[in-house]
Design a protein around this motif. Structure first.
Motif, mmCIF file in Angstrom:
data_model
loop_
_atom_site.group_PDB
_atom_site.id
_atom_site.type_symbol
_atom_site.label_atom_id
_atom_site.label_comp_id
_atom_site.label_asym_id
_atom_site.label_seq_id
_atom_site.Cartn_x
_atom_site.Cartn_y
_atom_site.Cartn_z
ATOM 1 N N MET A 142 0.830 -1.204 0.000
ATOM 2 C CA MET A 142 0.000 0.000 0.000
ATOM 3 C C MET A 142 0.865 1.254 0.000
ATOM 4 O O MET A 142 0.558 2.234 -0.694
ATOM 5 N N LEU A 143 1.961 1.230 0.759
ATOM 6 C CA LEU A 143 2.830 2.390 0.871
ATOM 7 C C LEU A 143 3.551 2.668 -0.446
ATOM 8 O O LEU A 143 3.523 3.788 -0.980
ATOM 9 N N VAL A 144 4.203 1.641 -0.986
ATOM 10 C CA VAL A 144 5.011 1.814 -2.198
ATOM 11 C C VAL A 144 4.141 2.150 -3.407
ATOM 12 O O VAL A 144 4.395 3.121 -4.137
ATOM 13 N N PHE A 145 3.105 1.374 -3.606
ATOM 14 C CA PHE A 145 2.342 1.524 -4.846
ATOM 15 C C PHE A 145 1.212 2.539 -4.718
ATOM 16 O O PHE A 145 0.726 3.040 -5.739
ATOM 17 N N GLY A 146 0.821 2.874 -3.497
ATOM 18 C CA GLY A 146 -0.064 4.016 -3.334
ATOM 19 C C GLY A 146 0.629 5.288 -3.794
ATOM 20 O O GLY A 146 0.063 6.107 -4.526
ATOM 21 N N ALA A 147 1.904 5.447 -3.364
ATOM 22 C CA ALA A 147 2.685 6.616 -3.764
ATOM 23 C C ALA A 147 2.963 6.611 -5.273
ATOM 24 O O ALA A 147 2.905 7.656 -5.933
ATOM 25 N N THR A 148 3.248 5.435 -5.825
ATOM 26 C CA THR A 148 3.514 5.331 -7.263
ATOM 27 C C THR A 148 2.281 5.721 -8.079
ATOM 28 O O THR A 148 2.380 6.458 -9.068
ATOM 29 N N THR A 149 1.128 5.238 -7.657
ATOM 30 C CA THR A 149 -0.106 5.557 -8.386
ATOM 31 C C THR A 149 -0.411 7.048 -8.301
ATOM 32 O O THR A 149 -0.818 7.665 -9.297
ATOM 33 N N ALA A 150 -0.199 7.644 -7.120
ATOM 34 C CA ALA A 150 -0.405 9.095 -6.979
ATOM 35 C C ALA A 150 0.518 9.865 -7.915
ATOM 36 O O ALA A 150 0.100 10.841 -8.559
ATOM 37 N N GLY A 151 1.788 9.439 -8.014
ATOM 38 C CA GLY A 151 2.739 10.093 -8.914
ATOM 39 C C GLY A 151 2.328 9.980 -10.375
ATOM 40 O O GLY A 151 2.468 10.940 -11.146
ATOM 41 N N LEU A 152 1.805 8.820 -10.768
ATOM 42 C CA LEU A 152 1.356 8.642 -12.149
ATOM 43 C C LEU A 152 0.147 9.529 -12.455
ATOM 44 O O LEU A 152 0.049 10.114 -13.541
ATOM 45 N N TYR A 153 -0.768 9.626 -11.511
ATOM 46 C CA TYR A 153 -1.905 10.531 -11.701
ATOM 47 C C TYR A 153 -1.421 11.959 -11.946
ATOM 48 O O TYR A 153 -1.912 12.667 -12.842
ATOM 49 N N LEU A 154 -0.447 12.402 -11.152
ATOM 50 C CA LEU A 154 0.090 13.756 -11.306
ATOM 51 C C LEU A 154 0.739 13.939 -12.671
ATOM 52 O O LEU A 154 0.552 14.962 -13.334
ATOM 53 N N CYS A 155 1.509 12.948 -13.078
ATOM 54 C CA CYS A 155 2.205 13.029 -14.364
ATOM 55 C C CYS A 155 1.219 13.177 -15.519
ATOM 56 O O CYS A 155 1.352 14.069 -16.368
ATOM 57 N N PHE A 156 0.213 12.318 -15.558
ATOM 58 C CA PHE A 156 -0.720 12.337 -16.686
ATOM 59 C C PHE A 156 -1.735 13.479 -16.586
ATOM 60 O O PHE A 156 -2.387 13.821 -17.588
ATOM 61 N N ALA A 157 -1.848 14.098 -15.397
ATOM 62 C CA ALA A 157 -2.722 15.260 -15.271
ATOM 63 C C ALA A 157 -2.236 16.422 -16.128
ATOM 64 O O ALA A 157 -3.030 17.266 -16.566
ATOM 65 N N PHE A 158 -0.936 16.451 -16.384
ATOM 66 C CA PHE A 158 -0.350 17.566 -17.133
ATOM 67 C C PHE A 158 0.197 17.114 -18.490
ATOM 68 O O PHE A 158 1.065 17.757 -19.071
ATOM 69 N N THR A 159 -0.325 15.992 -18.982
ATOM 70 C CA THR A 159 0.032 15.488 -20.309
ATOM 71 C C THR A 159 -1.106 15.783 -21.285
ATOM 72 O O THR A 159 -2.277 15.600 -20.940
ATOM 73 N N ARG A 160 -0.774 16.251 -22.462
ATOM 74 C CA ARG A 160 -1.802 16.557 -23.475
ATOM 75 C C ARG A 160 -2.596 15.291 -23.806
ATOM 76 O O ARG A 160 -2.033 14.218 -24.027
ATOM 77 N N VAL A 161 -3.911 15.436 -23.845
ATOM 78 C CA VAL A 161 -4.785 14.275 -24.000
ATOM 79 C C VAL A 161 -4.993 13.934 -25.465
ATOM 80 O O VAL A 161 -5.409 14.773 -26.267
ATOM 81 N N THR A 162 -4.680 12.708 -25.799
ATOM 82 C CA THR A 162 -5.040 12.100 -27.077
ATOM 83 C C THR A 162 -5.573 10.703 -26.764
ATOM 84 O O THR A 162 -5.529 10.251 -25.616
ATOM 85 N N TYR A 163 -6.063 10.026 -27.770
ATOM 86 C CA TYR A 163 -6.521 8.654 -27.569
ATOM 87 C C TYR A 163 -5.392 7.797 -26.990
ATOM 88 O O TYR A 163 -5.594 7.034 -26.043
ATOM 89 N N ILE A 164 -4.188 7.943 -27.537
ATOM 90 C CA ILE A 164 -3.057 7.120 -27.115
ATOM 91 C C ILE A 164 -2.634 7.448 -25.688
ATOM 92 O O ILE A 164 -2.389 6.545 -24.872
ATOM 93 N N THR A 165 -2.529 8.753 -25.348
ATOM 94 C CA THR A 165 -2.096 9.095 -23.991
ATOM 95 C C THR A 165 -3.142 8.670 -22.958
ATOM 96 O O THR A 165 -2.790 8.248 -21.849
ATOM 97 N N LEU A 166 -4.423 8.760 -23.315
ATOM 98 C CA LEU A 166 -5.464 8.334 -22.379
ATOM 99 C C LEU A 166 -5.417 6.822 -22.183
ATOM 100 O O LEU A 166 -5.582 6.321 -21.063
ATOM 101 N N LEU A 167 -5.164 6.102 -23.253
ATOM 102 C CA LEU A 167 -5.038 4.650 -23.150
ATOM 103 C C LEU A 167 -3.813 4.276 -22.323
ATOM 104 O O LEU A 167 -3.873 3.404 -21.439
ATOM 105 N N LEU A 168 -2.668 4.936 -22.581
ATOM 106 C CA LEU A 168 -1.441 4.656 -21.834
ATOM 107 C C LEU A 168 -1.625 4.980 -20.357
ATOM 108 O O LEU A 168 -1.191 4.211 -19.474
ATOM 109 N N ALA A 169 -2.255 6.111 -20.058
ATOM 110 C CA ALA A 169 -2.486 6.498 -18.666
ATOM 111 C C ALA A 169 -3.327 5.455 -17.951
ATOM 112 O O ALA A 169 -3.016 5.052 -16.816
ATOM 113 N N THR A 170 -4.379 4.997 -18.599
ATOM 114 C CA THR A 170 -5.266 4.016 -17.972
ATOM 115 C C THR A 170 -4.526 2.717 -17.689
ATOM 116 O O THR A 170 -4.668 2.119 -16.611
ATOM 117 N N VAL A 171 -3.716 2.271 -18.630
ATOM 118 C CA VAL A 171 -2.974 1.015 -18.459
ATOM 119 C C VAL A 171 -1.956 1.127 -17.324
ATOM 120 O O VAL A 171 -1.875 0.253 -16.444
#
Length: 435
Positions: A103-132
């Motif tokens: 929970m500690l390691v991957f909770g932090a990792t998931t939060a970091g990924l959310y932050l990263c993709f929050a500021f990435t330009r949205v396309t079909y590919i980036t949305l698919l990559l973010a979800t995966v």
């Protein structure tokens, strides 16, 4: 620290489940309930994120029904492999903290990924990559929750009550997420796609940050009452899992219950295109349907301590088989919202009983693997059921054929119950099944 937990914590092997005092059980319910609430809101494939993303694909990227179903099929690839994350949980203990370490390691990792993709330009590919990627990281956290809950249920003869807590606390935030998700889609209708995704993902980052903080809490009534069952021999453990017959009928029943061809994309398009439901109304329908399971989840929690699981499995299944039939008689959005109530009530006992059966069926030390395997089955079969249902909907004249298909699949659960080992379901919750 109180001495009442010491003897259980020091044992490496127990020959039978050990009942816990009521104070310990209440602490467990609270701890698991809060964790389930956080994970239900933070899941990238959950209502708070998933429904707005679905509408982004449908309304902003103008995808057709089959395109949306295919996106969901591809983006769910990590979910198909959920059992791998469960096996990692059963075999590895980050920082020696076991489930809290994941929970500690991957909770932090998931939060970091959310932050990263929050500021990435949205396309079909980036949305698919973010979800995966988000789903991949999140599943390590989910495997910890799955393994922890099922281990507690087995070790302390409370599989039915754990199933009830799991379903109730998993459903209530899910209901809120569905309502909020549908409403957010309407709110963001006039906003750019980049702004919409940024707002959603920043919310996800905040929630997963809370999960990371939650991992630092270690209530002794929860963790000092768990004895170690860590899997240490991967090859032998996989063989042991494969030879464990009780998991097969339990997972087959779970497969049939979650197949439901047409209950996702075709139902959404039926309500919106034929009955002219708004995005908010679609979220409301899902929320009402999910909330209506809760009373019969609670009924199961009461009955499971007084009635053998076998009886609850049979009667729960009989009630659930006609669950989707009310939709055949609906011709308005208001009617659909009303029908969602009895439909949900009809499925609660069955859902809780099937999860109870899966927990009872887990081989020792491989609870995380087994429960995450059930998650894999749920997603795989639901996604492929969605694709099949979409094809039925597109080629055979509407939603009625989907209702017929779902009802026939549910009916197959009854004969499958005959495959379940009788000793496993002969007892009430609180009694150890005979070996």
């Amino acid at each position: 620290m109180s001495g009442e937990s010491g003897p259980v914590a020091q044992k490496n092997v127990l020959t039978a489940p050990a009942a816990l005092p009521s104070e310990a059980r209440r602490t467990i319910y609270v701890y698991l309930g809060l964790l389930l609430i956080l994970l239900a809101f933070g899941a990238p494939h959950g209502g708070l994120i998933d429904i707005p993303v679905t509408f982004i694909l449908k309304n902003k990227l103008h995808m057709e029904a089959h395109d949306l179903a295919n996106f969901r099929l591809i983006s769910a690839i990590p979910l198909y492999l959920s059992f791998v994350f469960g096996f990692v949980r059963d075999s590895w203990s980050p920082f020696g903290m076991k489930d809290r370490g994941h929970m500690l390691v991957f909770g932090a990792t998931t939060a970091g990924l959310y932050l990263c993709f929050a500021f990435t330009r949205v396309t079909y590919i980036t949305l698919l990559l973010a979800t995966v990627l988000l789903t991949t990281s999140f599943l390590f956290v989910a495997s910890a929750q799955n393994g922890l809950a099922s281990t507690i249920g087995q070790q302390h003869a409370m599989t039915g009550r754990v199933s009830t807590v799991w379903n109730v606390f998993g459903s209530l935030p899910g209901v809120a997420a569905l309502l909020i998700g549908g409403a957010l889609s309407d709110v963001f209708e006039q906003e750019s796609v980049d702004y919409t995704v940024r707002a959603l993902f920043l919310g996800g980052a905040l929630i997963m940050g809370a999960v990371t903080t939650y991992a630092l809490w270690k209530p002794w009534r929860v963790f000092d009452n768990i004895y170690s069952e860590t899997a240490t021999r991967p090859v032998e453990d996989i063989k042991r899992l494969a030879r464990h017959w009780p998991i097969y009928p339990a997972l087959l029943i779970w497969l049939l219950w979650n197949f439901a061809p047409g209950s996702a994309t075709p139902l959404q398009y039926h309500l919106q295109n034929n009955l002219h439901a708004t995005d908010t109304a679609w979220g409301q329908w899902n929320a009402i349907f999910a909330a209506s399971f809760v009373p019969t989840f609670l009924l199961f929690g009461y009955l499971c301590q007084r009635t053998p699981l076998r009886t609850l499995l049979i009667w729960g299944t009989l009630a659930a088989i006609p669950q989707m039939i009310p939709l055949l008689f609906i011709n308005s959005v208001a009617g659909a919202l009303v029908a969602a109530v009895p439909m949900g009530l009809m499925g609660g006992v069955a859902t809780a009983a099937y999860l109870d059966l899966i927990i009872r069926s887990c081989p020792k030390g491989l609870q995380g693997t087994t429960l995450m395997m059930s998650s894999s089955i749920l997603v795989v079969i639901a996604r492929f059921g969605d694709v099949l249902g979409t094809n039925l909907y597109d080629h055979y004249g509407g939603f009625s054929i989907c209702v017929i298909a779902i009802t026939l699949v549910y009916a197959l659960i009854l004969p499958t119950l005959l495959l379940v080992p009788k000793h496993l379901i002969a007892t009430v919750d609180g009694q150890s099944p005979a070996p």
